[in-house]
Scaffold this active site. Structure first.
Site, PDB file in Angstrom:
ATOM      1  N   MET A   1       0.843  -1.190   0.000  1.00 35.58           N
ATOM      2  CA  MET A   1       0.000   0.000   0.000  1.00 35.58           C
ATOM      3  C   MET A   1       0.876   1.236   0.000  1.00 35.58           C
ATOM      4  O   MET A   1       2.013   1.202   0.474  1.00 35.58           O
ATOM      5  CB  MET A   1      -0.917   0.020   1.212  1.00 35.58           C
ATOM      6  CG  MET A   1      -1.908   1.187   1.212  1.00 35.58           C
ATOM      7  SD  MET A   1      -2.651   1.470   2.817  1.00 35.58           S
ATOM      8  CE  MET A   1      -1.296   2.284   3.673  1.00 35.58           C
ATOM      9  N   CYS A   2       0.352   2.325  -0.523  1.00 34.40           N
ATOM     10  CA  CYS A   2       1.102   3.569  -0.611  1.00 34.40           C
ATOM     11  C   CYS A   2       0.207   4.766  -0.363  1.00 34.40           C
ATOM     12  O   CYS A   2      -1.008   4.692  -0.481  1.00 34.40           O
ATOM     13  CB  CYS A   2       1.732   3.730  -2.002  1.00 34.40           C
ATOM     14  SG  CYS A   2       2.806   2.384  -2.485  1.00 34.40           S
ATOM     15  N   GLY A   3       0.868   5.867  -0.060  1.00 36.58           N
ATOM     16  CA  GLY A   3       0.238   7.166  -0.152  1.00 36.58           C
ATOM     17  C   GLY A   3       0.806   7.814  -1.396  1.00 36.58           C
ATOM     18  O   GLY A   3       2.026   7.999  -1.497  1.00 36.58           O
ATOM     19  N   HIS A  52       4.768   7.356  -0.890  1.00 40.51           N
ATOM     20  CA  HIS A  52       5.180   6.903   0.437  1.00 40.51           C
ATOM     21  C   HIS A  52       4.723   5.456   0.572  1.00 40.51           C
ATOM     22  O   HIS A  52       3.525   5.181   0.581  1.00 40.51           O
ATOM     23  CB  HIS A  52       4.570   7.800   1.509  1.00 40.51           C
ATOM     24  CG  HIS A  52       4.814   9.265   1.240  1.00 40.51           C
ATOM     25  ND1 HIS A  52       5.880   9.952   1.772  1.00 40.51           N
ATOM     26  CD2 HIS A  52       4.150  10.144   0.444  1.00 40.51           C
ATOM     27  CE1 HIS A  52       5.848  11.209   1.337  1.00 40.51           C
ATOM     28  NE2 HIS A  52       4.808  11.347   0.531  1.00 40.51           N
ATOM     29  N   ASN A  76      -0.888   2.508  -5.967  1.00 39.27           N
ATOM     30  CA  ASN A  76      -1.365   2.153  -4.631  1.00 39.27           C
ATOM     31  C   ASN A  76      -2.319   0.979  -4.804  1.00 39.27           C
ATOM     32  O   ASN A  76      -3.536   1.158  -4.935  1.00 39.27           O
ATOM     33  CB  ASN A  76      -2.083   3.338  -3.984  1.00 39.27           C
ATOM     34  CG  ASN A  76      -2.692   2.974  -2.635  1.00 39.27           C
ATOM     35  OD1 ASN A  76      -2.226   2.058  -1.962  1.00 39.27           O
ATOM     36  ND2 ASN A  76      -3.738   3.674  -2.254  1.00 39.27           N
TER      37      ASN A  76
END
Length: 614
Positions: A1-3, A52, A76
């Site tokens: 997962m990412c921002g 991120h 993401n």
């Protein structure tokens, strides 16, 4: 997962990206942060790409990912099927390779149509000077957009913030009805910005692309929306809903009481055809859970002894049918020596004011403060947190322990006081729920945020100890009610419009789940550096359930606790579960009692002032 975040601007994109947005993005991806800026002076645009990363699969791959041709990918998502990915490979790298080879729009659509799993993406095609972005078919990952004519900018981000100033206004969730393309060569005048849409459509649909209506409610005045000129679309990853209605329905001679018991389900399981359907649901749902609890980061020899003592997987656990079935299936696929965290949230029960005043008068003196007033997430007075979900959770825990007494089930009692709720809502949660703003969004957003944080108490033998869940993957049961007629409004529709009305209601439920639930829950859970995973919305699970006629999934002529989600209740019984298989549906805001802490006169659809209080 990412921002993930992209700022498209004619000036410095850094000045547009507010500090609060950066902070919220970093919480989502604590493992790695990186930025890339693309400036094309002759066309007058600049793009800042910020990512991120929360490392969950394969080897850590920093983002943004840039290929040899200058294309940039922000991803993401999780690829659970459709593309071949090895156990030690990272899906971001694999997807970037596929997109690099996809020069034309139809090639990009072909790649994304094949992906099974949740995703939101932003992709910059350098040679064609265009920006692609969007969400998966169910909108399981958040993506927000804001256009600003004065700043001459467009911002795309996983999470924003709710602020009183102009920086907190104008955010909208990107609709999950398709993916979008911006021609950057035309961005010199943001007032004329056009978003080209490529919608999701069932491949065998008779609906012509030219006549397909697509709406983005409230799109900013700085942009317009149009269907792509080539008539291209993404192939929907699930089959259409079975809308067949039979005049002759299955019947049973068994008489059911108003309060069903687990043995009532055995009547249906004695039917061979029904048992086949139940076993098929168990198989497809079990595989969906397996995909989501395995293939986590490879352990190194130095970390593996400690890691085996900590949970990698947690479940939002009310003790209801959805969460218990997920726990029972996770038990099949999580390594034998690993614990599973069951996250159970309760909000402090408030003593009614009238009762307090009556007590004061009868005693003729001031009411003494509680000697065991509950501290946030502390043991305190357990009766203050004896909410319905806590009681059903403990009862269902015993059933899971009976199914597998060798598994360590960490039943995490997460106790939230009114004071902590108010503090964390203002500090964090309201920014995550934004741009949604109803009373229901507030209640569920707060409950899910505290549950996913996983800070509470566990009982070891007879002693309660402070505990914080280490699990980075959080399973939730969302999608079960929408597909299996679990809500009370489904009974109302069935009574007023029969099976035909019920089918229409279920079609609407699944069609709007992206805008009502998914983005909010992804933002709220991701704030803790954890990833939400939704087995009931796995493409194979949805296709299987969509293929069944409605009477195979639910029978709302039967009593509450039996007829709604009947197929899932039968699966629970077949898995060896008992009383939990017939627990009636209880909404999270009522089961956790967060709704009792606020104004009881509010309606779920009302705009919630608490989310806007500065």
């Amino acid at each position: 997962m990412c921002g993930i975040c992209c700022v498209l601007s004619v000036s410095s994109p850094q000045s547009v990206l507010e500090h609060h947005v950066c902070e919220n993005l970093r919480k989502r991806g604590p493992c790695c942060s990186q930025e890339i800026t693309k400036t094309v002076a002759d066309l007058g645009y600049r793009c800042l790409f910020s990512a991120h990363v929360l490392h969950l699969r394969g080897f850590l791959t920093p983002q943004p990912v840039e290929d040899g041709n200058g294309n940039v990918l922000l991803w993401n998502g999780e690829v659970f099927g459709g593309l071949t990915i090895g156990n030690e490979e990272n899906d971001t790298q694999i997807l970037c390779q596929h997109l690099s080879d996809a020069g034309h729009p139809e090639d990009i659509l072909s790649v994304l149509s094949r992906v099974q799993g949740p995703w939101a993406f932003i992709y910059y095609q350098a040679a064609r000077h265009c920006l692609w972005f969007g969400r998966d078919f169910f909108g399981r990952r958040s993506l927000l957009c804001r256009c600003d004519v004065e700043e001459k900018s467009v911002v795309l981000t996983s999470v924003a913030a709710s602020l009183s100033g102009p920086g907190g206004q104008g955010w909208q969730e990107v609709p999950a009805g398709g993916i979008y393309r911006i021609d950057l060569s035309a961005f010199t005048d943001p007032g004329l910005l056009t978003l080209e849409v490529y919608p999701w459509i069932y491949p065998d649909s008779a609906l012509l692309q030219a006549n397909h209506e697509f709406k983005w409610e409230g799109l900013s005045s700085c942009a317009s929306l149009k269907m792509n000129d080539a008539g291209l679309f993404l192939a929907a990853p699930v089959c259409p809903l079975n809308t067949a209605i039979s005049e002759i329905l299955p019947d049973t001679e068994h008489a059911f009481g108003p309060q069903p018991c687990a043995e009532d389900l055995d009547v249906f399981l004695n039917c061979g055809e029904k048992q086949k359907v139940v076993r098929r649901l168990i198989d497809v749902l079990s595989e969906a859970v397996r995909r989501r609890v395995q293939a986590l980061p490879c352990l190194t020899p130095e970390t593996s002894p400690l890691a085996t003592e900590k949970a990698d997987i947690a479940i939002l656990f009310s003790g209801g049918i959805d969460s218990v079935v997920l726990a029972a299936l996770a038990d099949r696929h999580v390594s034998f020596g690993k614990p599973i965290d069951l996250l159970n949230v309760a909000f402090e029960l408030q003593e009614p004011q009238k009762r307090k005043e009556s007590s004061k008068k009868s005693k003729g003196c001031k009411l003494k403060p509680k000697e065991t007033s509950a501290a946030p997430n502390g043991p305190g007075d357990s009766s203050s947190f004896s909410v319905p979900d806590r009681m059903t959770g403990k009862a269902s825990l015993k059933e899971l322990q009976a199914l597998n007494p060798h598994r360590r089930w960490n039943f995490v009692e997460i106790n939230v006081t009114r004071e902590e709720l108010q503090e964390m809502r203002q500090k964090n949660i309201r920014h995550l729920v934004h741009p949604l703003e109803t009373v229901l969004d507030d209640s569920i957003g707060c409950a899910v945020w505290f549950a996913a944080r996983g800070v509470g108490m566990v009982t070891e033998e007879t002693e309660q100890k402070a505990y914080t869940s280490t699990a980075k993957v959080v399973l939730t049961g969302i999608g079960a009610d929408e597909q299996l007629a679990g809500y009370s409004r489904h009974r109302v529709r069935f009574k007023t419009a029969g099976l035909d009305g019920l089918v229409q209601e279920l079609a609407m439920e699944l069609g709007r789940i992206s805008s009502r639930n998914m983005g909010r829950d992804d933002r709220v859970i991701g704030d803790h550096g954890k990833e939400a995973r939704f087995p009931f919305l796995d493409e194979d699970v949805v296709s299987f359930l969509n293929s069944l006629p409605v009477w195979e999934k639910a029978d709302l002529s039967l009593p509450r606790g039996l007829g709604e989600k009947l197929l899932l209740r039968l699966a629970a019984r077949d898995l060896g579960l008992g009383p939990s298989a017939t627990l009636p549906k209880r909404a999270m805001q009522f089961g956790s009692r967060i709704a009792k802490l606020e104004n009881s006169q509010e309606k779920a659809s009302d705009k919630c002032h608490r989310l806007h209080t500065a």
